[in-house]
Design a protein around this motif. Structure first.
Motif, PDB file in Angstrom:
ATOM      1  N   ILE A  78       0.846  -1.190   0.000  1.00 51.33           N
ATOM      2  CA  ILE A  78       0.000   0.000   0.000  1.00 51.33           C
ATOM      3  C   ILE A  78       0.882   1.241   0.000  1.00 51.33           C
ATOM      4  O   ILE A  78       1.864   1.319   0.743  1.00 51.33           O
ATOM      5  CB  ILE A  78      -0.916   0.001   1.238  1.00 51.33           C
ATOM      6  N   TRP A  79       0.558   2.191  -0.835  1.00 55.44           N
ATOM      7  CA  TRP A  79       1.249   3.478  -0.890  1.00 55.44           C
ATOM      8  C   TRP A  79       0.256   4.535  -0.411  1.00 55.44           C
ATOM      9  O   TRP A  79      -0.737   4.790  -1.075  1.00 55.44           O
ATOM     10  CB  TRP A  79       1.673   3.772  -2.333  1.00 55.44           C
ATOM     11  N   ALA A  80       0.489   5.112   0.749  1.00 57.77           N
ATOM     12  CA  ALA A  80      -0.412   6.171   1.232  1.00 57.77           C
ATOM     13  C   ALA A  80       0.240   7.508   0.862  1.00 57.77           C
ATOM     14  O   ALA A  80       0.340   7.834  -0.312  1.00 57.77           O
ATOM     15  CB  ALA A  80      -0.640   6.020   2.714  1.00 57.77           C
ATOM     16  N   GLY A  81       0.727   8.269   1.842  1.00 57.37           N
ATOM     17  CA  GLY A  81       1.449   9.491   1.506  1.00 57.37           C
ATOM     18  C   GLY A  81       2.780   9.164   0.845  1.00 57.37           C
ATOM     19  O   GLY A  81       3.302   9.938   0.045  1.00 57.37           O
ATOM     20  N   GLY A  82       3.349   8.010   1.210  1.00 51.04           N
ATOM     21  CA  GLY A  82       4.578   7.549   0.577  1.00 51.04           C
ATOM     22  C   GLY A  82       5.850   8.132   1.158  1.00 51.04           C
ATOM     23  O   GLY A  82       6.944   7.838   0.677  1.00 51.04           O
ATOM     24  N   THR A  83       5.735   8.942   2.207  1.00 54.68           N
ATOM     25  CA  THR A  83       6.933   9.637   2.687  1.00 54.68           C
ATOM     26  C   THR A  83       7.904   8.687   3.393  1.00 54.68           C
ATOM     27  O   THR A  83       9.109   8.935   3.372  1.00 54.68           O
ATOM     28  CB  THR A  83       6.564  10.808   3.626  1.00 54.68           C
ATOM     29  N   ASP A  84       7.388   7.648   4.027  1.00 55.35           N
ATOM     30  CA  ASP A  84       8.272   6.615   4.584  1.00 55.35           C
ATOM     31  C   ASP A  84       8.583   5.560   3.522  1.00 55.35           C
ATOM     32  O   ASP A  84       9.720   5.099   3.400  1.00 55.35           O
ATOM     33  CB  ASP A  84       7.623   5.918   5.787  1.00 55.35           C
ATOM     34  N   ILE A 111      -3.382   4.578  -2.421  1.00 56.66           N
ATOM     35  CA  ILE A 111      -4.682   4.898  -1.811  1.00 56.66           C
ATOM     36  C   ILE A 111      -4.748   6.367  -1.397  1.00 56.66           C
ATOM     37  O   ILE A 111      -5.646   6.782  -0.687  1.00 56.66           O
ATOM     38  CB  ILE A 111      -4.969   4.002  -0.578  1.00 56.66           C
ATOM     39  N   ARG A 112      -3.777   7.138  -1.874  1.00 53.54           N
ATOM     40  CA  ARG A 112      -3.653   8.540  -1.477  1.00 53.54           C
ATOM     41  C   ARG A 112      -4.967   9.312  -1.655  1.00 53.54           C
ATOM     42  O   ARG A 112      -5.318  10.148  -0.846  1.00 53.54           O
ATOM     43  CB  ARG A 112      -2.543   9.172  -2.326  1.00 53.54           C
ATOM     44  N   ASP A 113      -5.676   9.043  -2.745  1.00 53.30           N
ATOM     45  CA  ASP A 113      -6.854   9.853  -3.055  1.00 53.30           C
ATOM     46  C   ASP A 113      -8.174   9.165  -2.706  1.00 53.30           C
ATOM     47  O   ASP A 113      -9.215   9.519  -3.239  1.00 53.30           O
ATOM     48  CB  ASP A 113      -6.834  10.252  -4.530  1.00 53.30           C
ATOM     49  N   VAL A 114      -8.125   8.182  -1.805  1.00 53.35           N
ATOM     50  CA  VAL A 114      -9.367   7.555  -1.338  1.00 53.35           C
ATOM     51  C   VAL A 114      -9.999   8.505  -0.319  1.00 53.35           C
ATOM     52  O   VAL A 114      -9.673   8.484   0.868  1.00 53.35           O
ATOM     53  CB  VAL A 114      -9.101   6.162  -0.717  1.00 53.35           C
ATOM     54  N   SER A 115     -10.892   9.364  -0.813  1.00 54.87           N
ATOM     55  CA  SER A 115     -11.383  10.465   0.026  1.00 54.87           C
ATOM     56  C   SER A 115     -12.241   9.952   1.192  1.00 54.87           C
ATOM     57  O   SER A 115     -12.375  10.635   2.205  1.00 54.87           O
ATOM     58  CB  SER A 115     -12.167  11.464  -0.815  1.00 54.87           C
ATOM     59  N   GLN A 116     -12.806   8.730   1.058  1.00 55.38           N
ATOM     60  CA  GLN A 116     -13.623   8.189   2.161  1.00 55.38           C
ATOM     61  C   GLN A 116     -12.779   7.939   3.408  1.00 55.38           C
ATOM     62  O   GLN A 116     -13.313   7.779   4.502  1.00 55.38           O
ATOM     63  CB  GLN A 116     -14.282   6.856   1.763  1.00 55.38           C
ATOM     64  N   LEU A 117     -11.447   7.870   3.238  1.00 60.76           N
ATOM     65  CA  LEU A 117     -10.568   7.633   4.389  1.00 60.76           C
ATOM     66  C   LEU A 117      -9.938   8.931   4.893  1.00 60.76           C
ATOM     67  O   LEU A 117      -9.060   8.914   5.739  1.00 60.76           O
ATOM     68  CB  LEU A 117      -9.459   6.637   4.013  1.00 60.76           C
ATOM     69  N   ASP A 118     -10.380  10.057   4.327  1.00 70.06           N
ATOM     70  CA  ASP A 118      -9.810  11.356   4.699  1.00 70.06           C
ATOM     71  C   ASP A 118     -10.872  12.159   5.446  1.00 70.06           C
ATOM     72  O   ASP A 118     -11.652  12.886   4.841  1.00 70.06           O
ATOM     73  CB  ASP A 118      -9.348  12.079   3.416  1.00 70.06           C
ATOM     74  N   GLY A 166      -9.726   9.423   9.964  1.00 66.32           N
ATOM     75  CA  GLY A 166      -9.525   8.524   8.824  1.00 66.32           C
ATOM     76  C   GLY A 166      -8.050   8.310   8.556  1.00 66.32           C
ATOM     77  O   GLY A 166      -7.228   9.206   8.774  1.00 66.32           O
ATOM     78  N   ALA A 167      -7.720   7.110   8.063  1.00 64.05           N
ATOM     79  CA  ALA A 167      -6.313   6.750   7.874  1.00 64.05           C
ATOM     80  C   ALA A 167      -5.604   7.670   6.883  1.00 64.05           C
ATOM     81  O   ALA A 167      -4.413   7.923   7.004  1.00 64.05           O
ATOM     82  CB  ALA A 167      -6.206   5.297   7.405  1.00 64.05           C
ATOM     83  N   MET A 168      -6.338   8.186   5.883  1.00 63.35           N
ATOM     84  CA  MET A 168      -5.703   9.021   4.867  1.00 63.35           C
ATOM     85  C   MET A 168      -5.724  10.503   5.211  1.00 63.35           C
ATOM     86  O   MET A 168      -5.483  11.349   4.352  1.00 63.35           O
ATOM     87  CB  MET A 168      -6.364   8.802   3.506  1.00 63.35           C
ATOM     88  N   THR A 169      -6.011  10.827   6.461  1.00 64.32           N
ATOM     89  CA  THR A 169      -5.938  12.216   6.892  1.00 64.32           C
ATOM     90  C   THR A 169      -4.479  12.663   6.888  1.00 64.32           C
ATOM     91  O   THR A 169      -3.635  12.048   7.534  1.00 64.32           O
ATOM     92  CB  THR A 169      -6.515  12.360   8.315  1.00 64.32           C
ATOM     93  N   ALA A 170      -4.178  13.715   6.130  1.00 66.90           N
ATOM     94  CA  ALA A 170      -2.801  14.211   6.086  1.00 66.90           C
ATOM     95  C   ALA A 170      -2.444  14.835   7.432  1.00 66.90           C
ATOM     96  O   ALA A 170      -3.310  15.364   8.136  1.00 66.90           O
ATOM     97  CB  ALA A 170      -2.645  15.241   4.969  1.00 66.90           C
ATOM     98  N   LEU A 171      -1.165  14.760   7.786  1.00 66.42           N
ATOM     99  CA  LEU A 171      -0.719  15.387   9.032  1.00 66.42           C
ATOM    100  C   LEU A 171      -1.050  16.879   9.021  1.00 66.42           C
ATOM    101  O   LEU A 171      -1.394  17.454  10.048  1.00 66.42           O
ATOM    102  CB  LEU A 171       0.788  15.178   9.222  1.00 66.42           C
ATOM    103  N   ALA A 174       2.324  13.229   4.124  1.00 57.55           N
ATOM    104  CA  ALA A 174       2.308  12.156   5.126  1.00 57.55           C
ATOM    105  C   ALA A 174       0.925  12.046   5.760  1.00 57.55           C
ATOM    106  O   ALA A 174       0.238  13.043   5.964  1.00 57.55           O
ATOM    107  CB  ALA A 174       3.353  12.442   6.194  1.00 57.55           C
ATOM    108  N   THR A 175       0.515  10.815   6.074  1.00 60.21           N
ATOM    109  CA  THR A 175      -0.822  10.596   6.614  1.00 60.21           C
ATOM    110  C   THR A 175      -0.767   9.970   8.013  1.00 60.21           C
ATOM    111  O   THR A 175       0.232   9.357   8.399  1.00 60.21           O
ATOM    112  CB  THR A 175      -1.628   9.640   5.710  1.00 60.21           C
ATOM    113  N   VAL A 176      -1.867  10.133   8.742  1.00 60.76           N
ATOM    114  CA  VAL A 176      -1.982   9.557  10.084  1.00 60.76           C
ATOM    115  C   VAL A 176      -1.881   8.033   9.998  1.00 60.76           C
ATOM    116  O   VAL A 176      -1.139   7.397  10.751  1.00 60.76           O
ATOM    117  CB  VAL A 176      -3.325   9.978  10.723  1.00 60.76           C
ATOM    118  N   GLY A 177      -2.609   7.439   9.039  1.00 61.88           N
ATOM    119  CA  GLY A 177      -2.589   5.982   8.904  1.00 61.88           C
ATOM    120  C   GLY A 177      -1.226   5.471   8.479  1.00 61.88           C
ATOM    121  O   GLY A 177      -0.761   4.426   8.953  1.00 61.88           O
TER     122      GLY A 177
END
Lengths: 277, 159
Positions: free
Chosen positions: A11-17, A35-42, A54-59, A91-94
């Protein structure tokens, strides 16, 4: 997709790590599930009984949510210690949770706040506590064919919760040498009903300390002294199993985790309006 | 080919999934104003705007930029007219060697969009994601403050 491609799919979220792991050849995925643009997780949702993130909430989004609840203010203050403004937008919380660094900044707070990780898989969702979520360095309870959906922070129905996070670093961009978080719930009767502690960078996983928590639970807010909090922090610090590495020695981490916990507890009590003697 | 929207124009990059956005901007598109120094998201040299948000392009996969509005340093000036922040960096000499400057100017643009009238301390925190190895920080702070003045003046004139 994850089930279909097996362990080579990541899985690639924000990808910063992940970008760094990949460039350093710690991971070599053949399929990246973006999954960066899965807005249901933001989303950040503040309810009466819980705050859901949501897991895709950006810091950067969490950073801006400070005004919505005092617990979000606590988390917002933590994000300001993490990486840089232009990396916090990615970067994301999830992602931070799933990277499962022992020195992660949000994770000790989630453990102290007794948060729940909601994990989504083919058979629906399941929940694990933030403490059980972390299994080892860069390893979590999320299986190959599952993803982290959200983090839920419970809010007390018959009282108020306050928390704090403390860490030692050299500069803002630094990773914590050692950190500690505390969350204290005080009932409407003025008695401490629940104490959560999270110890970071002193073991492969984020530690808690139920015996130390129990030593403070049941005490009246008005009766809490600095000495009492120091005693609780000392009990909690016994759980630490730090290592020596390039950032700090084991002995330094062992001493400092106690100090971080004591200060975090003092902050939490002060935030409740407690007068420390 | 993957289509990106860079500085207001649609452009094509290859479909390779194993590259960072910074590499694609520099190598496929020749937009070498975006610099890569640490390649770890610490130094801020590679900062670009993604849908208006400052982002380290060295930590993004190129394919993740599909469908987003990308702004690089090359997209700031209006023809021969420098962007007010670029002009302010020239006037205040907010650089020495200039390597980090594109990243700083992009960061300043995003920061001033959120905080149009900052104090010097707020500028220092707002720009904390960009490292200048020449140590031109006092001049950079002055340049951002002057850039803020210029943008406010333009906004006032437009009213």
């Amino acid at each position: 997709m994850l089930a279909e491609h097996g362990p080579d799919a990541m899985i690639w979220a924000g990808g910063t790590d992940m970008t760094l792991h990949w460039q350093r050849e710690k991971v070599s995925p053949t399929v990246c599930v973006d999954i960066r643009d899965v807005s249901q997780l933001d989303f950040i949702e503040v309810g009466n009984d819980a705050i859901r993130i949501g897991a895709m909430t950006a810091l950067a989004t969490l950073e801006r949510a400070a005004g919505r609840h005092h617990i979000l203010k606590m988390l917002s203050d933590i994000t300001k210690l993490m990486c840089t403004p232009q990396t916090r937008t990615l970067a994301t919380v999830g992602g931070n949770m799933c990277n499962a660094s022992p020195a992660a900044d949000l994770s000790p707070a989630f453990v102290a706040l007794d948060a729940t990780a909601v994990i989504f898989g083919r058979n629906g969702t399941r929940e694990v506590t933030a403490y059980d979520f972390f299994v080892g360095v860069n390893r979590t309870a999320v299986a190959q064919d599952e993803i982290l959906q959200e983090v839920t922070i419970p809010l007390p129905s018959d009282g108020e919760i306050h928390g704090s996070y403390r860490r030692i670093d050299r500069t803002v961009v630094d990773i914590a040498l050692v950190n500690g978080s505390a969350a204290v719930t005080v009932g409407i009767d003025g008695v401490i009903s629940k104490v959560g502690l999270g110890l970071g960078a002193v073991a492969p996983i984020i530690l808690n300390a139920p015996d130390a928590s129990a030593a403070l639970e049941g005490t009246s807010l008005a009766d809490v002294t600095r000495d009492k909090l120091a005693e609780v922090a000392a009990i909690a610090a016994r759980h630490a199993k730090p290592i020596t590495d390039v950032r700090a020695s084991a002995g330094y981490r062992q001493d400092m985790v106690e100090v971080m916990l004591r200060r975090a507890l003092e902050d939490a009590i002060t935030n409740h309006g407690g007068k420390l003697r | 080919m993957t289509v990106l929207k860079v500085n207001g124009r649609p452009v094509e990059i290859s479909d390779r999934g194993d590259r960072t956005l910074a590499d694609a901007l520099r190598n496929d598109l020749g937009l070498i104003g975006t610099r890569v120094s640490c390649a770890e998201g610490e130094c801020g040299s590679c900062t670009i705007l993604v849908d208006g948000q400052p982002s380290t392009s060295c930590l993004m996969l190129a394919q993740q930029a599909e469908g987003k509005e990308i702004t690089t340093i090359e997209g700031l000036a209006d023809g021969d007219n420098l962007h007010p922040i670029q002009q302010a960096f020239v006037e205040e000499q907010g650089f020495q060697c200039g390597f980090c400057t594109p990243g700083l100017i992009i960061s300043a643009k995003a920061f001033l969009a959120e905080n149009p009238n900052p104090t010097a301390d707020e500028v220092a925190v707002g720009m904390s994601g960009n490292i200048c190895r020449c140590g031109a920080y006092p001049y950079i702070v002055k340049a951002v403050l002057r850039g803020a003045e210029k943008i406010r003046a333009v906004a006032l004139a437009a009213e």
